[in-house]
Design an enzyme around this catalytic site. Structure first.
Site, PDB file in Angstrom:
ATOM      1  N   CYS A 174      -6.509  -4.386 -14.057  1.00  0.00           N
ATOM      2  CA  CYS A 174      -6.032  -2.947 -13.232  1.00  0.00           C
ATOM      3  C   CYS A 174      -4.779  -3.555 -12.254  1.00  0.00           C
ATOM      4  O   CYS A 174      -4.553  -2.887 -11.489  1.00  0.00           O
ATOM      5  CB  CYS A 174      -7.418  -3.095 -12.123  1.00  0.00           C
ATOM      6  SG  CYS A 174      -7.989  -4.653 -11.535  1.00  0.00           S
TER       7      CYS A 174
ATOM      8  N   GLU B  58      -7.405 -13.174 -11.141  1.00  0.00           N
ATOM      9  CA  GLU B  58      -5.967 -12.828 -10.327  1.00  0.00           C
ATOM     10  C   GLU B  58      -5.447 -14.092  -9.857  1.00  0.00           C
ATOM     11  O   GLU B  58      -4.523 -14.214  -9.249  1.00  0.00           O
ATOM     12  CB  GLU B  58      -6.005 -11.464  -9.309  1.00  0.00           C
ATOM     13  CG  GLU B  58      -7.318 -11.918  -8.394  1.00  0.00           C
ATOM     14  CD  GLU B  58      -7.272 -10.555  -7.390  1.00  0.00           C
ATOM     15  OE1 GLU B  58      -6.265  -9.864  -7.354  1.00  0.00           O
ATOM     16  OE2 GLU B  58      -8.284 -10.434  -6.830  1.00  0.00           O
TER      17      GLU B  58
ATOM     18  N   HIS C 279       0.741  -1.054  -0.087  1.00  0.00           N
ATOM     19  CA  HIS C 279      -0.168  -0.183   0.168  1.00  0.00           C
ATOM     20  C   HIS C 279       0.938   1.201   0.254  1.00  0.00           C
ATOM     21  O   HIS C 279       0.402   2.376  -0.544  1.00  0.00           O
ATOM     22  CB  HIS C 279      -0.841  -0.034   1.140  1.00  0.00           C
ATOM     23  CG  HIS C 279      -2.025  -1.101   0.895  1.00  0.00           C
ATOM     24  ND1 HIS C 279      -2.318  -2.477   1.237  1.00  0.00           N
ATOM     25  CD2 HIS C 279      -3.162  -0.880  -0.282  1.00  0.00           C
ATOM     26  CE1 HIS C 279      -3.216  -2.894   0.665  1.00  0.00           C
ATOM     27  NE2 HIS C 279      -3.614  -1.889  -0.045  1.00  0.00           N
TER      28      HIS C 279
ATOM     29  N   ASP D  63      -1.439 -10.052  -8.269  1.00  0.00           N
ATOM     30  CA  ASP D  63      -1.937 -11.439  -7.659  1.00  0.00           C
ATOM     31  C   ASP D  63      -1.436 -12.713  -8.609  1.00  0.00           C
ATOM     32  O   ASP D  63      -0.984 -13.642  -8.388  1.00  0.00           O
ATOM     33  CB  ASP D  63      -3.316 -11.653  -7.024  1.00  0.00           C
ATOM     34  CG  ASP D  63      -3.126 -10.752  -5.710  1.00  0.00           C
ATOM     35  OD1 ASP D  63      -2.166 -11.085  -4.807  1.00  0.00           O
ATOM     36  OD2 ASP D  63      -3.995 -10.314  -5.414  1.00  0.00           O
TER      37      ASP D  63
HETATM   38  C1  PEP Z   1      -3.909  -7.528  -8.332  1.00  0.00           C
HETATM   39  O1  PEP Z   1      -3.811  -8.367  -7.799  1.00  0.00           O
HETATM   40  O2  PEP Z   1      -3.349  -7.210  -9.645  1.00  0.00           O
HETATM   41  C2  PEP Z   1      -4.824  -5.963  -8.049  1.00  0.00           C
HETATM   42  C3  PEP Z   1      -4.873  -4.930  -9.014  1.00  0.00           C
HETATM   43  O3  PEP Z   1      -5.051  -6.162  -6.537  1.00  0.00           O
HETATM   44  P1  PEP Z   1      -4.333  -5.620  -5.484  1.00  0.00           P
HETATM   45  O4  PEP Z   1      -3.090  -5.156  -5.692  1.00  0.00           O
HETATM   46  O5  PEP Z   1      -5.332  -4.818  -4.721  1.00  0.00           O
HETATM   47  O6  PEP Z   1      -4.248  -7.021  -4.590  1.00  0.00           O
HETATM   48 MG    MG Z   2      -5.205  -8.564  -6.062  1.00  0.00          MG
END
Ligand code: PEP
Ligand code: MG
Length: 579
Positions: A502, A431, A189, A455
């Site tokens: 994303c 993912e 984060h 992920d």
């Molecule tokens: C991902 O896993 O690519 C994703 C966008 O989710 P996060 O990074 O929040 O796990």
């Molecule tokens: Mg993710």
């Protein structure tokens, strides 16, 4: 020179600002009767000083619009105003003839111990707040300067073992020119927030705290993952020139902000932003976002002591939807667990948290949480164009269960006569490799896909995304990951459904040509990457990008693939976008 993970691109120079304070040393000697009133007066002065500091901090934070940081500071002020702590301290000074700092720290320890034993996680959390306030008052009593990142006066590089989202929220971003932390990876984060605010960051940088001196000049290169210390004048001049070029490139890119994201041979692509808070919509729009492809709602649940209720969530989702003024906002349901701990949810300590109880798995067990969130999202859908997205779907069964709960919540709203968008789309993040492999089946029951490469890469390659020791093995350009991506895109396109991405790869200039050629329609990324990807989209024919896919999918090693894609950008004179 120190090395770490390149977590947020760009170069920044500033004075090292270490986020660790001098520890208070407590004088435990006995005082004479005559000194008692003096000690009580010292206590009162320190409490008043702490209160003033917290009030100034609160004003600063409120001005910057960060509600969570404000909530924390308000809780701290309430603790300070509670007479119990001061009464216990004053009786300690009078009865035991000890100094104010000794009596105060004993009073804080006593109360903290009571809180820590409470079963209720909400009340247990208060212990951390109490410790925080206690440490502020103690430092004021002892004249130890408190490092305060919300009122900086010069360019700094924040250096810490770990930087929490609340520290990031409180920091005065105008002066933070770089971030260095010993912990954290590309998708932590801290990294996500650094990219959101376009602050260069190097994370997973072992030894940074020991190697860097508070107050010395340092440079962070968040593109290469390098931190330079003991800088000479001539080196500073070179780096400042690079920073100037960086700013020029950004200004040049802003010129295409309102141009369509369309290839020269006429194919329209959607460039969306990833956000964590409704306030981020402003940053998204400034960077030309045409929608929000991922609203990471877990940020609304973090840095607080209980979950946001339906009304609070509704307001946040509505604010995002209205802020985007009719443009699509994809709201992802709670993705807790893994590296995203939310203490009051009482997630158990697990051997393998990334393979454990997280995201949709929690929501399908804790349907109370899930229902509240879905109700809030559905209610907000009456105020804009909202889509719902479930994270971490591994099987059709999970998708069906999630959709069943959604159906029930919709029925309830119907009965109550509460408006929502009846045509709201519900899709999934792809993912987990199982979802990518069986994308053809999942897409029949999902309204859209969004590929989460962060992920997907860690699961496909069995490499923990936050573990610095194996970060050299984490590579989204690995042919296995690319095949999973290609399979997912093809499955959605065959079914005529929308497919986006994303994960971080969507904002990678190196990957853009390849993803375009694979048929990706919507790219969602940190706002600062949007115009770079737009520049590439506007420079490359789809027909050419398709030929690139053919070539890339025949290659065997991620390094070969990246080198090849790098040459393409160089030939197009777009390699400056990689800086
Ligand atoms: C991902 O896993 O690519 C994703 C966008 O989710 P996060 O990074 O929040 O796990
Ligand atoms: Mg993710």
């Amino acid at each position: 020179m120190l090395k770490g993970i390149a977590a947020s691109p760009g170069i920044g120079i500033g004075k090292v600002y270490k986020l660790a304070d001098e520890e208070p040393v407590i004088d435990r000697s006995v005082i004479g009767e005559a000194a008692v009133e003096h000690e009580i007066a010292r206590l009162e002065t320190a409490v008043a000083q702490s209160k003033r500091q917290l009030e100034v901090l609160l004003q600063n934070v409120l001005r910057s619009g960060s509600k969570d940081a404000a909530d924390i500071l308000e809780a701290h002020l309430m603790i300070l105003e509670d007479p119990m702590l001061q009464d216990n301290t004053v009786s300690g000074i009078r009865d035991r003839k000890i100094k104010a700092e000794n009596a105060f720290s004993t009073a804080v320890d006593g109360l903290t111990a009571v809180f820590e034993q409470i079963e209720d996680p909400y009340l247990r959390e208060r212990a951390a707040d109490l410790k925080d306030v206690g440490s502020r008052v103690l430092k004021n009593l002892l004249g130890i300067p408190i490092k305060d990142v919300s009122s900086l006066e010069e360019a700094v590089i924040l250096v810490a073992e770990d930087i929490t989202p609340s520290q990031m929220a409180a920091a005065d971003k105008r002066y933070v020119k770089g971030i260095v932390a010993e912990k954290g990876g590309l998708t932590s984060h801290t990294a996500i927030l650094a990219r959101m605010h376009e602050i260069p960051a190097v994370l997973g940088c072992n030894n940074a705290m020991a190697a860097m001196q508070h107050g010395e000049i340092a440079a962070v290169d968040g593109t290469q993952g390098i931190v330079e210390i003991q800088l000479q004048e001539d080196r500073i001049a070179v780096l400042e020139e690079a920073i100037r070029r960086q700013a020029e490139a950004k200004t040049a890119l802003l010129k295409i902000k309102n141009d369509p994201s369309e290839t020269p041979d006429g194919h329209r692509i959607e460039l969306f932003a990833n956000i964590g808070k409704p306030e981020d919509v402003a940053i998204a729009l400034e960077n030309g976002a045409e929608g929000v492809g991922l609203f990471r709602t877990e940020f609304l649940f973090m840095d607080r002591s209980s979950e946001p209720g339906e009304e609070e969530q509704f307001q946040s989702y509505r604010q995002a939807a209205e802020g985007m003024a009719g443009k699509t906002v994809i709201i992802r349901t709670l993705d807790a667990g893994g590296d995203k701990d939310i203490p009051y949810l009482g997630l158990p300590k697990e051997e393998n948290p990334f393979l454990g109880w997280r995201a949709i798995r929690i929501c399908l067990d804790r349907t109370d949480l899930f229902r509240t969130q879905l109700r809030a999202i559905l209610r907000a859908s009456a105020y804009g164009s909202i889509w719902i997205m479930y994270p971490m779907i591994a099987s059709l069964k999970e998708l069906r269960k999630a959709n069943d709960v959604l159906g029930e919540v919709k029925n309830q709203l119907e009965l109550e006569g509460i408006p929502y968008d009846k045509g709201i789309k519900a899709g999934i993040m792809v993912e987990i490799p199982s979802a990518a492999v069986m994308a053809d089946q999942l897409i029949r029951e999902a309204d859209f896909f969004s590929i989460g490469t962060n992920d997907l890469t860690q699961y496909a390659l069995a490499v923990d995304r936050g573990n610095g020791k194996v970060s050299h093995l984490y590579d989204s350009f690995h042919p296995a990951v690319l095949r999973l991506i290609q399979n997912t895109i093809s499955a959605a396109r065959k079914e005529g459904k929308t497919v986006g991405m994303c994960g971080e790869l969507a904002g990678s200039p190196l990957a853009a040509v390849l993803l375009l050629g694979m048929g990706l329609e919507e790219f969602s990324m940190s706002p600062s990457a949007i115009l770079k990807i737009k520049k590439i989209v506007r420079s490359i024919d789809l027909a050419y990008a398709r030929a690139v896919v053919q070539k890339v999918m025949a290659l065997e090693e991620p390094e070969e693939i990246k080198a090849y894609l790098g040459r393409i950008l160089k030939d197009l004179k777009l390699d400056y976008l990689l800086e």
